[in-house]
Design a protein around this motif. Structure first.
Motif, PDB file in Angstrom:
ATOM      1  N   THR A 182      -6.735 -22.211 -29.802  1.00 11.32           N
ATOM      2  CA  THR A 182      -7.302 -22.902 -28.396  1.00 11.32           C
ATOM      3  C   THR A 182      -7.148 -21.713 -27.587  1.00 11.32           C
ATOM      4  OG1 THR A 182      -6.572 -25.355 -29.153  1.00 11.32           O
ATOM      5  CG2 THR A 182      -7.188 -24.686 -26.927  1.00 11.32           C
ATOM      6  N   PHE A 183      -8.152 -21.502 -26.840  1.00  7.04           N
ATOM      7  CA  PHE A 183      -8.335 -20.824 -25.788  1.00  7.04           C
ATOM      8  C   PHE A 183      -8.542 -21.486 -24.415  1.00  7.04           C
ATOM      9  CE2 PHE A 183     -10.652 -17.431 -28.815  1.00  7.04           C
ATOM     10  CZ  PHE A 183      -9.485 -17.435 -29.492  1.00  7.04           C
ATOM     11  N   LEU A 184      -7.924 -21.169 -23.366  1.00  7.91           N
ATOM     12  CA  LEU A 184      -8.225 -21.408 -22.089  1.00  7.91           C
ATOM     13  C   LEU A 184      -8.291 -20.104 -21.317  1.00  7.91           C
ATOM     14  CD1 LEU A 184      -5.239 -24.022 -21.704  1.00  7.91           C
ATOM     15  CD2 LEU A 184      -7.584 -24.246 -22.661  1.00  7.91           C
ATOM     16  N   TYR A 185      -9.443 -19.979 -20.575  1.00  5.15           N
ATOM     17  CA  TYR A 185      -9.856 -18.854 -19.803  1.00  5.15           C
ATOM     18  C   TYR A 185     -10.595 -19.005 -18.455  1.00  5.15           C
ATOM     19  CZ  TYR A 185     -13.936 -19.644 -22.488  1.00  5.15           C
ATOM     20  OH  TYR A 185     -15.272 -20.226 -22.954  1.00  5.15           O
ATOM     21  N   LYS A 186     -10.650 -18.019 -17.898  1.00  2.94           N
ATOM     22  CA  LYS A 186     -11.445 -18.104 -16.588  1.00  2.94           C
ATOM     23  C   LYS A 186     -11.996 -16.330 -16.751  1.00  2.94           C
ATOM     24  CE  LYS A 186     -11.746 -18.149 -11.733  1.00  2.94           C
ATOM     25  NZ  LYS A 186     -10.797 -18.014 -10.306  1.00  2.94           N
ATOM     26  N   LYS A 187     -13.532 -16.721 -16.757  1.00  2.20           N
ATOM     27  CA  LYS A 187     -14.475 -15.416 -16.847  1.00  2.20           C
ATOM     28  C   LYS A 187     -14.362 -14.702 -15.516  1.00  2.20           C
ATOM     29  CE  LYS A 187     -17.811 -17.502 -18.523  1.00  2.20           C
ATOM     30  NZ  LYS A 187     -19.173 -18.002 -18.987  1.00  2.20           N
ATOM     31  N   LYS A 188     -14.442 -13.604 -15.489  1.00 10.27           N
ATOM     32  CA  LYS A 188     -14.472 -12.917 -14.053  1.00 10.27           C
ATOM     33  C   LYS A 188     -16.132 -12.958 -13.540  1.00 10.27           C
ATOM     34  CE  LYS A 188     -11.367  -8.660 -14.822  1.00 10.27           C
ATOM     35  NZ  LYS A 188     -10.545  -8.953 -13.675  1.00 10.27           N
ATOM     36  N   THR A 189     -17.275 -12.969 -14.511  1.00 12.54           N
ATOM     37  CA  THR A 189     -18.533 -13.420 -14.000  1.00 12.54           C
ATOM     38  C   THR A 189     -19.166 -14.461 -14.954  1.00 12.54           C
ATOM     39  OG1 THR A 189     -19.477 -11.517 -15.319  1.00 12.54           O
ATOM     40  CG2 THR A 189     -18.515 -10.928 -13.036  1.00 12.54           C
ATOM     41  N   GLU A 190     -20.369 -14.957 -14.526  1.00 16.53           N
ATOM     42  CA  GLU A 190     -20.949 -15.716 -15.147  1.00 16.53           C
ATOM     43  C   GLU A 190     -21.646 -15.024 -16.420  1.00 16.53           C
ATOM     44  OE1 GLU A 190     -21.940 -19.125 -15.126  1.00 16.53           O
ATOM     45  OE2 GLU A 190     -20.865 -19.471 -13.152  1.00 16.53           O
ATOM     46  N   GLU A 191     -21.695 -14.047 -16.362  1.00 13.84           N
ATOM     47  CA  GLU A 191     -22.393 -13.218 -17.482  1.00 13.84           C
ATOM     48  C   GLU A 191     -21.353 -12.619 -18.521  1.00 13.84           C
ATOM     49  OE1 GLU A 191     -22.619 -12.110 -14.054  1.00 13.84           O
ATOM     50  OE2 GLU A 191     -24.770 -13.203 -14.273  1.00 13.84           O
ATOM     51  N   THR A 192     -20.105 -12.982 -18.142  1.00 16.09           N
ATOM     52  CA  THR A 192     -19.058 -12.805 -19.181  1.00 16.09           C
ATOM     53  C   THR A 192     -19.162 -13.745 -20.518  1.00 16.09           C
ATOM     54  OG1 THR A 192     -17.369 -12.080 -17.559  1.00 16.09           O
ATOM     55  CG2 THR A 192     -16.636 -12.772 -19.613  1.00 16.09           C
ATOM     56  N   PRO A 193     -19.299 -13.288 -21.737  1.00 19.26           N
ATOM     57  CA  PRO A 193     -19.614 -14.026 -22.766  1.00 19.26           C
ATOM     58  C   PRO A 193     -18.256 -14.808 -23.108  1.00 19.26           C
ATOM     59  CG  PRO A 193     -19.066 -11.950 -23.556  1.00 19.26           C
ATOM     60  CD  PRO A 193     -19.216 -11.692 -21.967  1.00 19.26           C
ATOM     61  N   GLU A 194     -18.675 -16.128 -23.626  1.00 13.60           N
ATOM     62  CA  GLU A 194     -17.618 -16.948 -24.212  1.00 13.60           C
ATOM     63  C   GLU A 194     -17.054 -16.011 -25.208  1.00 13.60           C
ATOM     64  OE1 GLU A 194     -17.126 -19.635 -22.488  1.00 13.60           O
ATOM     65  OE2 GLU A 194     -19.157 -19.618 -21.460  1.00 13.60           O
TER      66      GLU A 194
END
Length: 146
Positions: free
Chosen positions: A113-125
């Motif tokens: 399981t990954f919990l994450y916060k992307k830097k930008t909307e363009e960052t891929p899952e």
């Protein structure tokens, strides 16, 4: 779409969850020998065993590129065979503000399981990373079934 995400995948394992947990918890230094095309090296940065607060560094191959990830262990639960670690350094922090791994195993299943916060909307899952770790899990299972 939001910047925060949770991604999880489970894979059936025939080697038993206790053995998978044992490798991830007590024998991570052996994983580069089991899957050398994926995991290139492992080292302790702080501590000499895996415990809450230990910091480790993995060098891995991601689609032909050598990358590094450093993680600190936040929780270890032998009863549920789960390990939680947070990324504190390396290439992944170029794309994510925060990233937490949770691995868990039961009798027949290994789950990431990954919990994450992307830097930008363009960052891929992080779907490719999830596939990568499922591949590592299969390599460990194949080794244990030999």
């Amino acid at each position: 779409m939001g910047l925060k995400g949770k991604l999880s995948a489970s894979i059936e394992i025939n080697c038993g969850g206790h053995l998978m947990y044992d490798y991830l918890y007590t024998k991570p230094h052996l994983i580069p020998n089991i899957t050398p095309s994926k995991i290139l090296s492992f080292e302790f940065i702080e501590g000499e065993i895996i415990k809450v607060g230990s910091v480790i560094r993995w060098k891995y191959n991601d689609d032909g590129k050598d990358k590094i990830v450093e993680e600190v262990f936040e929780a270890i639960d032998p009863e549920s065979k789960s390990i939680t670690s947070k990324i504190i350094g390396g290439d992944m922090l170029e794309l994510y503000d925060s990233f937490t791994f949770i691995s868990s195993s039961d009798q027949q299943w290994a789950t990431w399981t990954f919990l994450y916060k992307k830097k930008t909307e363009e960052t891929p899952e992080p779907l490719a990373l999830l596939g990568f770790l499922i591949g590592v899990t299969k390599d460990i299972e194949n080794h244990l079934l030999k």
